[in-house]
Design a protein around this motif. Structure first.
Motif, mmCIF file in Angstrom:
data_model
loop_
_atom_site.group_PDB
_atom_site.id
_atom_site.type_symbol
_atom_site.label_atom_id
_atom_site.label_comp_id
_atom_site.label_asym_id
_atom_site.label_seq_id
_atom_site.Cartn_x
_atom_site.Cartn_y
_atom_site.Cartn_z
ATOM 1 N N VAL A 130 -5.606 -11.101 2.156
ATOM 2 C CA VAL A 130 -4.655 -10.063 2.486
ATOM 3 C C VAL A 130 -4.324 -10.453 4.000
ATOM 4 O O VAL A 130 -3.084 -10.223 4.508
ATOM 5 N N LEU A 131 -5.357 -10.987 4.962
ATOM 6 C CA LEU A 131 -4.907 -11.284 6.218
ATOM 7 C C LEU A 131 -4.093 -12.366 6.122
ATOM 8 O O LEU A 131 -3.139 -12.396 7.068
ATOM 9 N N TYR A 132 -4.151 -13.603 5.627
ATOM 10 C CA TYR A 132 -3.327 -14.673 5.427
ATOM 11 C C TYR A 132 -1.954 -14.172 5.107
ATOM 12 O O TYR A 132 -0.971 -14.652 5.610
ATOM 13 N N PHE A 171 -3.025 -2.599 11.084
ATOM 14 C CA PHE A 171 -2.483 -3.656 10.527
ATOM 15 C C PHE A 171 -1.198 -3.163 9.529
ATOM 16 O O PHE A 171 -0.467 -4.056 8.892
ATOM 17 N N LEU A 172 -1.188 -1.842 9.293
ATOM 18 C CA LEU A 172 0.093 -1.136 8.659
ATOM 19 C C LEU A 172 1.488 -1.277 9.427
ATOM 20 O O LEU A 172 2.228 -1.285 9.075
ATOM 21 N N VAL A 213 -3.416 -8.275 -5.952
ATOM 22 C CA VAL A 213 -2.383 -7.304 -5.513
ATOM 23 C C VAL A 213 -1.687 -7.920 -4.233
ATOM 24 O O VAL A 213 -0.382 -8.016 -3.993
ATOM 25 N N ALA A 214 -2.441 -8.443 -3.276
ATOM 26 C CA ALA A 214 -1.784 -8.945 -1.960
ATOM 27 C C ALA A 214 -0.712 -10.237 -2.190
ATOM 28 O O ALA A 214 0.228 -10.183 -1.646
ATOM 29 N N ALA A 246 0.595 -3.924 0.117
ATOM 30 C CA ALA A 246 -0.110 -3.158 -0.954
ATOM 31 C C ALA A 246 -1.583 -3.590 -1.100
ATOM 32 O O ALA A 246 -2.339 -2.873 -1.421
ATOM 33 N N GLY A 247 -1.763 -4.896 -0.893
ATOM 34 C CA GLY A 247 -3.168 -5.346 -0.742
ATOM 35 C C GLY A 247 -3.914 -4.607 0.334
ATOM 36 O O GLY A 247 -5.322 -4.330 0.195
#
Length: 463
Positions: free
Chosen positions: A35-37, A93-94, A153-154, A161-162
């Protein structure tokens, strides 16, 4: 007819649920998570700086947790508070990248480290020593399974979404955490200096083992994964499946066979990096390499997780011991990642990484028998022990013949050695707690000892 629940929601399973929900977010987001990547790639942000800050903050959180967590109640408070901090920090982070991303990542990573180390209290509290391998296995299996879902999901839908899914799991972890017990049922080990000294050598060897084996994990993150980055869809769902499968297999086999699987895992590590050297960048090659390496990493992780769980008996502050073990793991990943990044930028990155990995394999082969010998001397019932167990029939006879204890006294001795409290023994044997205490006083009198620690030492010395 009333349907039975799929999972019995006792305190032990509740602790596993809290860990799995929280750890899945940790693996999917701040700890080199996809997700971060995905978020960093979306905004063309250089990821190495963020990853380094995140892992370093996580490491500090693991190491420092014991300074302010002193009992089960404070562990519960810190776990719940840390999850709340992580919810707030992840929500940042959104929004579009800003300085808040840097600050939030550092704060949440630190809080995550402190929370995981605090979970050591529940790891010790809710399971007797010989069952801690299963608790560790269940926690790692469910957390990695959830991490796979978040990653899919990500990668295949969107990074946001992730991120939202990981936030949902964090919220679920928070509500589960506030239901965790806060009253201790297990007597803290008043470990004597001699016992503390006995644990230092195997603990040091185990830390070296963790550090060395997880260097291979760092190499995989920074060398092998980038080599197969074009297989994004396959990697998103297959990545951790061999890891989960290895843990599940080891969880369900006998103690005597587990130590041999460790040598199989060492061989798999070497074969995995040799395969990386000779195979191409096709999907089949990736599946072969990932199966070998992640299967090995799962075996290694469950080994040291379960052994640290059994070592908790010797610690008055389980968060300190958990912090030590997990910090060695994180440090190994950090070192492996830094070395891997350097190797990846060389002309012969496949050859250099494979040579380094084979050196790691050689070192592990040398120290693994030494570690096992040390653990066998210290933890007579540890989950990878192939020596005689304390509670088998032959040793029951030794209790009766050598110590001249009654059958009831031997039952109580065995339960004490399994980590039961007076109250738990009373419930299991259908006795009053005062009767149990009377039996224990008689046992100590017959054996001319004063404490449970002396009882353990006496029994293990006799065997």
């Amino acid at each position: 007819m009333e349907a039975k629940p799929f999972i019995k929601l006792n305190e032990r399973n509740l602790a596993v649920i809290v860990f799995a929900l929280f750890f899945s977010w940790l693996l999917a987001f701040p700890f080199e998570g996809q997700v971060l990547y995905a978020l960093l790639n979306k905004y063309n942000i250089y990821s190495s700086d963020y990853i380094f800050k995140s892992i370093t903050a996580h490491l500090i959180g693991l190491i420092s947790c014991y300074l302010y967590v002193k009992n089960l109640k404070s562990a519960k408070i810190l776990i719940a508070a840390s999850i709340a901090v992580c919810i707030a920090g992840t929500s940042v982070f959104l929004f579009k990248p800003s300085l808040l991303w840097d600050i939030s990542l550092i704060v949440t990573s630190y809080a995550a480290g402190a929370s995981v180390a605090s979970w050591g209290y529940y790891y010790k509290e809710l399971t007797v020593a010989e069952e801690r391998l299963k608790m560790a296995a269940d926690s790692l299996i469910f957390s990695n399974a959830l991490m796979i879902v978040i990653t899919i999901v990500a990668v295949n839908i969107s990074a946001y979404a992730g991120l939202i899914l990981s936030l949902v799991l964090l919220c679920a972890a928070f509500f589960a955490a506030i239901k965790l017990p806060s009253d201790s049922k297990v007597q803290n080990c008043a470990a004597k200096d001699e016992i503390r000294l006995n644990i230092i050598k195997p603990l040091l060897l185990l830390c070296i083992f963790i550090l060395i084996t997880t260097i291979s994990s760092g190499l995989m993150y920074q060398v092998i994964n980038p080599y197969y980055k074009h297989l994004e869809i396959i990697v998103s769902w297959y990545w951790a499946l061999p890891y989960i499968a290895a843990i599940f297999i080891i969880r369900n086999i006998s103690n005597s066979k587990r130590i041999y699987l460790m040598y199989v895992a060492v061989a798999m590590t070497g074969l995995g990096f040799v395969s990386f050297l000779v195979l191409d960048n096709s999907a089949i090659s990736y599946i072969v390499i990932d199966t070998l390496l992640l299967g090995a990493f799962g075996s290694f992780d469950l080994f040291w997780w379960s052994v640290f769980g059994e070592m908790l008996y010797y610690s008055d502050n389980p968060s300190k011991l958990m912090g030590i073990g997990l910090s060695c793991n994180v440090l190994g990943v950090l070192i492996g990642g830094m070395v891997g990044s350097t190797i990846y930028n060389t002309d012969n990155n496949k050859l250099n990484s494979s040579i380094l990995a084979l050196v790691v394999v050689f070192i592990v082969l040398v120290i693994l028998p030494i570690i096992h010998n040390q653990l066998s001397n210290l933890l007579k019932t540890h989950a990878y022990n192939i020596s005689v167990k304390i509670n088998d029939k032959n040793n029951d006879k030794k209790h009766l013949v050598l110590y001249q204890l009654t059958e009831r006294e031997n039952q109580i001795v065995d339960l004490l050695l399994k980590g039961r409290t007076y109250k738990m023994i009373a419930e299991e044997l259908f006795l009053s707690e005062n009767t149990v205490k009377t039996h224990i006083r008689n046992i100590y009198s017959k054996l001319n000892i004063q404490s449970k620690t002396e009882l353990i030492k006496l029994i293990t010395d006799k065997n």
